[in-house]
Write an enzyme that holds these catalytic residues in place. Structure first.
Site, PDB file in Angstrom:
ATOM      1  N   GLY A   1      12.962  37.317 -20.942  1.00 63.37           N
ATOM      2  CA  GLY A   1      13.079  38.728 -20.695  1.00 63.37           C
ATOM      3  C   GLY A   1      14.002  38.907 -19.659  1.00 63.37           C
ATOM      4  O   GLY A   1      14.207  39.938 -18.946  1.00 63.37           O
TER       5      GLY A   1
ATOM      6  N   ARG B   1       3.851  39.823 -28.495  1.00 67.01           N
ATOM      7  CA  ARG B   1       2.946  41.253 -28.073  1.00 67.01           C
ATOM      8  C   ARG B   1       3.808  42.384 -28.637  1.00 67.01           C
ATOM      9  O   ARG B   1       4.741  42.171 -29.457  1.00 67.01           O
ATOM     10  CB  ARG B   1       3.113  41.219 -26.496  1.00 67.01           C
TER      11      ARG B   1
END
Lengths: 156, 458
Positions: free
Chosen positions: B163, B292
């Protein structure tokens, strides 16, 4: 047959988790009325005929938002808030006498409760010196972070 | 459906999002909140809230035991972790597996497989998905040798990162040993894993990711790709689907690579496979997989008509994949802006506070996902995302025009916001042409007058 404090607590929990908004129960000269106040409010209960210990249970909020500014007359009475979220136990073991009762004297380091989180037991101490006036948390029920466990009238 | 009550272990706009689908499906919701979020929008929408700790995430939203205890205590059948927080920590998924609570997401083993960025790279290679040239290095000597092959600039990346976190750029090979030591120390502190690896730094690329759904038994479908190249310091700000200007062959290769990668893992649930696209070479490289639901999922929902949260729940409920690949049809274009409480005049520093005024846009093709209303607080303890504005249209020009109008009509007062940045991006000729690279946002900011007065915003 009459309702014990534990019975009232259990009935309140059942009603709260149901989709019903009101329950009136008459039993052997006792009348129990439970009414849901609003979407976010806990079920409140009143007993017409009651003993002192049953009254304490009936006044207890069934485990959601803690009482913010208690409508007690005595400014020396302190809310003891839970430092943890978990399941509240008022005794060290099932069947053992509770850590404190109404009227018990407590010091700062007196253990007043166990809060269990996934089988890990955490002891909670009074943190103040005085006499227990009310026990609001329900034995074996979920206790939120910041929720009032009990009230102590401070001394000294 | 066996899942009748879900505990939502998250906050803000994604908690509202999950509650919304649960309500549509007749599923009861229990929201775990920190003390700070007790009177938030999702708390008011949930059937029940349980306060599990003080404001700090480490003492509330990140406490695995408290979350699972709350689910068990409220007799929730399942936990939805949202994004961020515990959504990609194997510990929550593992404890759910142990306690018989359904985790709405992949298995703990799958979270681990893609969470370790080096392992994810080798999974990609095994699935014959191209990876950025680079690899693990066992010693400084190996690193220096590898670096000479890769050339500069290169990236030192943390195995436990992702990320955009845990990366150090090295422009001169002689700086490599120092950069590696620093990266390892920081990685150890931030992720609990000091391992690092090297990758060639690709200067001009586009971040293109593919949404997938897997049944956990080997079947995976894709729901198209999203272009998330508008990023500031690796944080996505504007996302869109489809990715503009890609050849049909490249687009299909990306979809197929993502499906191949996820199929090999027998991936369960919703996930996103992220790629770096080098358009000049018509090449793409695997970056990572996010196990996710993602912040930018609404643009995919807009063009496919699929409710991704509902599909997550169905898969978790044991229904398998309700959709086949041929069921997935893409209609038009959708673009999303992430509105953050940040101060553009102060290097986009977070601007927590109380929102005095909140007028979100509405209209044809406009969707707003938010938890912020007048009087809402933006606390300093969490991310600064206030809401997402998504515009859909039959083509990109229509979606873009609708989004520009939506941004212009948004009124948020009491905190600073990045609305003016979004206006600049959407007005920019490069963005309007489509296909900007990951360096675009920095270019916008370089040529940007930084003043505290920006038209009518804030």
């Amino acid at each position: 047959m009459s309702l014990t404090a534990a019975d009232v607590a259990e009935i309140m929990q059942l009603v709260e988790q149901s989709s019903f908004d009101e329950l009136t129960l008459e039993l052997d000269g006792m009348k129990l009325t439970l009414r849901r106040g609003g979407a976010a409010e806990p079920v409140s209960g009143t007993l017409v005929e009651q003993t002192a210990s049953v009254a304490a249970a009936a006044v207890a909020a069934p485990g959601s938002t803690p009482v913010a500014a208690p409508s007690r007359a005595d400014p020396n009475v302190q809310d003891i808030a839970s430092p943890l979220f978990g399941t509240f136990y008022r005794a060290p073991r099932p069947g053992a006498p509770p850590f404190v009762e109404i009227g018990s004297t407590v010091e700062e380091d007196t253990v007043v409760a166990i809060i269990e989180v996934m089988k890990l037991m955490n002891t909670v101490r009074a943190g103040v010196r005085g006499t227990v006036t009310e026990i609001l948390a329900r034995d074996g029920a979920l206790l939120e972070y910041g929720e009032t466990i009990l009230r102590v009238r401070m001394t000294g | 459906m066996a899942i009748r009550r879900i505990l939502i272990a998250n906050r803000g706009e994604i908690a509202v999002r999950v509650i919304r689908t649960c309500r549509a499906l007749g599923i009861e919701t229990v929201l775990a909140v920190s003390e700070e979020d007790r009177d938030s929008a999702p708390a008011r929408l949930a059937d029940r809230t349980v306060c599990i700790g003080p404001a700090r995430p480490s003492e509330s939203y990140l406490k695995v035991e408290a979350i699972v205890h709350a689910a068990l205590g409220t007799r929730a059948d399942a936990i939805h972790p949202g994004y961020g927080f515990l959504s990609e920590r194997p510990a929550l998924a593992r404890m759910c597996e142990a306690e018989g609570v359904v985790f709405i997401g992949p298995t703990a083993a799958q979270i681990e497989a893609v969470g370790d960025k080096l392992r994810a790279r080798s999974e990609a290679e095994a699935a014959e998905v191209p990876v950025v040239p680079g690899g693990a290095v066992a010693s400084m000597e190996e690193a220096v040798a590898a670096a000479r092959t890769l050339g500069a600039p290169l990236l030192v990346k943390a195995v436990g990162g992702g990320g955009g976190r845990g990366m150090k750029r090295v422009d001169r090979l002689e700086d490599l040993p120092a950069a590696m030591e620093l990266a390892a120390a920081e990685a150890g502190a931030a992720f609990g894993d000091a391992r690092v690896y090297l990758e060639r730094f690709i200067a001009s690329g586009r971040h293109v990711e593919v949404q997938v759904l897997g049944d956990g038994k080997g079947r995976v479908i894709h729901l198209g790709e999203r272009d998330c190249s508008v990023q500031r310091r690796y944080q996505k700000l504007v996302e869109e689907t489809p990715a503009p200007g890609l050849s049909e062959a490249l687009r299909q290769s990306l979809h197929a690579a993502a499906v191949r990668f996820a199929e090999r893992l027998s991936y369960r649930g919703a996930g996103t496979v992220e790629f770096l696209v080098d358009r000049t070479r018509d090449a793409f490289y695997f970056l990572e997989m996010n196990a996710r639901i993602q912040v930018e999922h609404p643009v995919t929902e807009a063009v496919t008509g699929v409710d991704l949260v509902a599909e997550q729940i169905a898969i978790a409920d044991g229904a398998g994949l309700r959709l086949t690949q041929s069921d997935i049809r893409l209609h038009g274009c959708a673009i999303e802006c992430r509105v953050n409480a940040e101060d553009p005049a102060n290097d986009f520093r977070p601007s927590p506070g109380t929102v005095r005024e909140a007028q979100w846009p509405a209209g044809e093709g406009i969707r707003v996902d938010t938890h912020i209303a007048p009087g809402s607080r933006v606390p300093p303890f969490y991310d600064s995302l206030m809401g997402k504005i998504i515009a859909h249209g039959s083509d990109r020009m229509t979606a873009l025009a609708r989004l520009r109008q939506a941004i212009a009509s948004t009124r948020l007062g009491g905190v600073a916001t990045n609305l003016s940045f979004h206006a600049s991006v959407l007005d920019h000729p490069e963005f309007q042409a489509g296909g900007v690279d990951t360096a675009f946002a920095a270019r916008v900011l370089e040529g940007w007058p930084v003043t505290t007065e920006r038209a009518h915003h804030g």
